[in-house]
Design an enzyme around this catalytic site. Structure first.
Site, PDB file in Angstrom:
ATOM      1  CB  CYS A  85       4.122   0.794 -16.817  1.00 22.85           C
ATOM      2  SG  CYS A  85       4.924  -0.604 -17.644  1.00 22.85           S
ATOM      3  CG  HIS A 190       2.383  -2.294 -13.346  1.00 22.29           C
ATOM      4  ND1 HIS A 190       1.528  -1.668 -14.213  1.00 22.29           N
ATOM      5  CD2 HIS A 190       3.398  -2.783 -14.095  1.00 22.29           C
ATOM      6  CE1 HIS A 190       1.995  -1.775 -15.449  1.00 22.29           C
ATOM      7  NE2 HIS A 190       3.133  -2.450 -15.404  1.00 22.29           N
ATOM      8  CD  GLU A 192      -1.048  -0.637 -12.019  1.00 21.26           C
ATOM      9  OE1 GLU A 192      -0.232   0.073 -11.394  1.00 21.26           O
ATOM     10  OE2 GLU A 192      -0.862  -0.989 -13.207  1.00 21.26           O
TER      11      GLU A 192
END
Lengths: 208, 251
Positions: A85, A190, A192
């Protein structure tokens, strides 16, 4: 192997930590720190980042010597780094969020606001969007083209050298969402927060 | 292409899910961690926890729930309920929440929205608007729908965007709990008023209502609680239905 997630007060990094821990399952040591020696001696570094370009660069500059250590890690020692990001956007020469701010300059280019075509496209660009893989990247091993990833951002990184771009996503235009330049990797989305497929990207980075 | 999102919402009281999924394979029907995992494995685009714990003393329980959930769910997690300060937000984010949803405090002390969006980024600040129709406009209610602030919902939405909210979670109080469908008029008006995404909430009774919220209400995402509880519909069924009707969905 040692992997360091750089903790430089760049906003919420819990999810990044959780996802890396999930992937390595105690087999590899994940260090979360801004300790310069620890970063220096790591094998791989993850550079997260949330909030604005300026707030992240400011936070990075607040830790004396951090920028130099990262430069040495990436440019001199050519060790692998993954930016996520705003951590990825900071690779640019310059960012235009809030005020013109100098970036790390690892990948030539700028970060500017996504053109929302007079409100036709809502910003932030939030949600799941498909990635269009435009060149092979080591972190995309076993990742299918058009996979969905989770995005949340209002600014886009526009690199000068187009050959670093590994994937784009379509939102008002083709937005660069992943780069690979030698040992430097970055994603606008993202991983994650992108479920199993995102964890696979993290796994690919760990196994570089 | 950006997909519309389906967000199941779980009401959590003192660390337990109040209305939950009635699946036989659930070990513990009241465990929010387990239920969130079932939703994320089932394809939920995000998970939302609404903490309805009445007392402040039990506030720590939700932190623990968020901590455990974020270690198992790798889709975005939004937490709302009882958030009063920038410090509350900081704690939730540190526990692993990706976004927080602010309701009463945003009305009473909008500085929290301004300060937190500056500090943590707009991407994690959702302002929840509970709106009730009054004649040809809607008014914003606080304290779980008990107090009428008298504020015009459309103006308020615009103001919250300016204050730094990254998204608006709009609940129609007239429709909430009725299963009669979203207040489409409210959703579409707010959505055209602001340039940030709107999440529609309140009143879903069937899958067609989800379609209406996205297509007619122009919402970016739909939040639903009861239709996913007790196994009436699965997330997968909802997504397949919307996909068959031409809504962009992540399958």
């Amino acid at each position: 192997m040692n992997i360091t997630i750089v903790d430089y007060n760049s906003g919420n990094i819990s999810s990044v930590i959780n996802s890396f821990n999930e992937v390595v399952k105690d087999k590899i040591n994940i260090e979360v720190t801004s300790d310069l020696d620890k970063i220096k001696s790591s094998d791989k570094v993850v550079l997260p980042g949330q909030g604005s370009f300026k707030s992240c660069i400011d936070a990075l500059n607040k830790i004396t010597g951090l920028k130099d250590i990262l430069n040495e890690f990436v440019i001199t020692n050519k060790k692998p780094l993954l930016g996520i990001c705003v951590g990825f956007q900071m690779f640019a020469d310059v960012g235009y969020e809030e005020i013109e701010t100098k970036g790390l300059g690892w990948i030539s280019g700028k970060v500017s606001k996504i053109n929302n075509h007079n409100g036709k496209f809502k910003l932030p660009h939030i949600g799941w969007n498909q990635i269009n893989i435009v060149k092979e990247s080591k972190i995309f091993q076993n990742i299918e083209n058009n996979s969905h990833m989770y995005f949340v951002h209002s600014y886009e990184f526009i690199p000068k050298e187009k050959n670093v771009i590994s994937a784009t996503t379509n939102y008002s235009s083709n937005i660069v969402c992943s780069v690979e330049k030698e040992n430097i990797f970055g994603t606008q989305f993202h991983p994650e927060k992108s479920d199993k497929i995102g964890l696979k990207i993290i796994d690919n980075f760990i196994n570089l | 292409m950006l997909k519309n999102r389906i967000i199941p919402c779980l009401d959590v009281k003192n660390g337990r899910v109040v209305k939950g999924i009635n699946f036989v394979d659930l070990k513990d029907a009241g465990d929010p961690v387990e239920q969130a995992k079932i939703y994320s494995d089932g394809g939920a685009d995000e998970i939302c926890f609404l903490d309805i714990t009445a007392s402040n003393e039990n506030r720590d329980i939700i932190y623990d729930v968020v901590k455990k959930t974020s270690k198992k769910c790798f889709v975005p997690l939004t937490v709302g309920g009882g958030i009063r300060s920038v410090d509350d937000i900081n704690k939730l984010l540190n526990c692993g929440a990706d976004k927080v949803s602010i309701n009463t405090t945003a009305v009473e002390n909008s500085k929290v929205v301004v300060d937190s969006s500056k500090k943590f980024g707009s991407q994690c600040i959702v302002v929840a608007i509970d709106a009730k129709r009054n004649g040809d406009k809607w008014e914003v209610f606080t304290h779980g729908g008990r107090n009428n602030s008298g504020i015009d919902a459309l103006e308020y939405a615009k103001q919250m965007e300016e204050n730094g909210a990254g998204e608006l979670l709009v609940t129609s109080m007239d429709r909430d709990g009725t299963q009669a469908g979203y207040d489409i008029d409210l959703m579409s008006k707010i959505s055209s008023e602001v340039n940030i995404p709107v999440i529609a909430s309140g009143g879903v009774g069937n899958l067609e209502h989800l379609f209406d919220g996205l297509k007619l209400g122009n919402a970016s995402a739909v939040l639903a609680a009861s239709i996913f509880h007790y196994g009436k519909y699965s997330i997968k069924e909802a997504k397949e239905y919307l996909n068959s009707k031409g809504i962009p969905i992540r399958l």
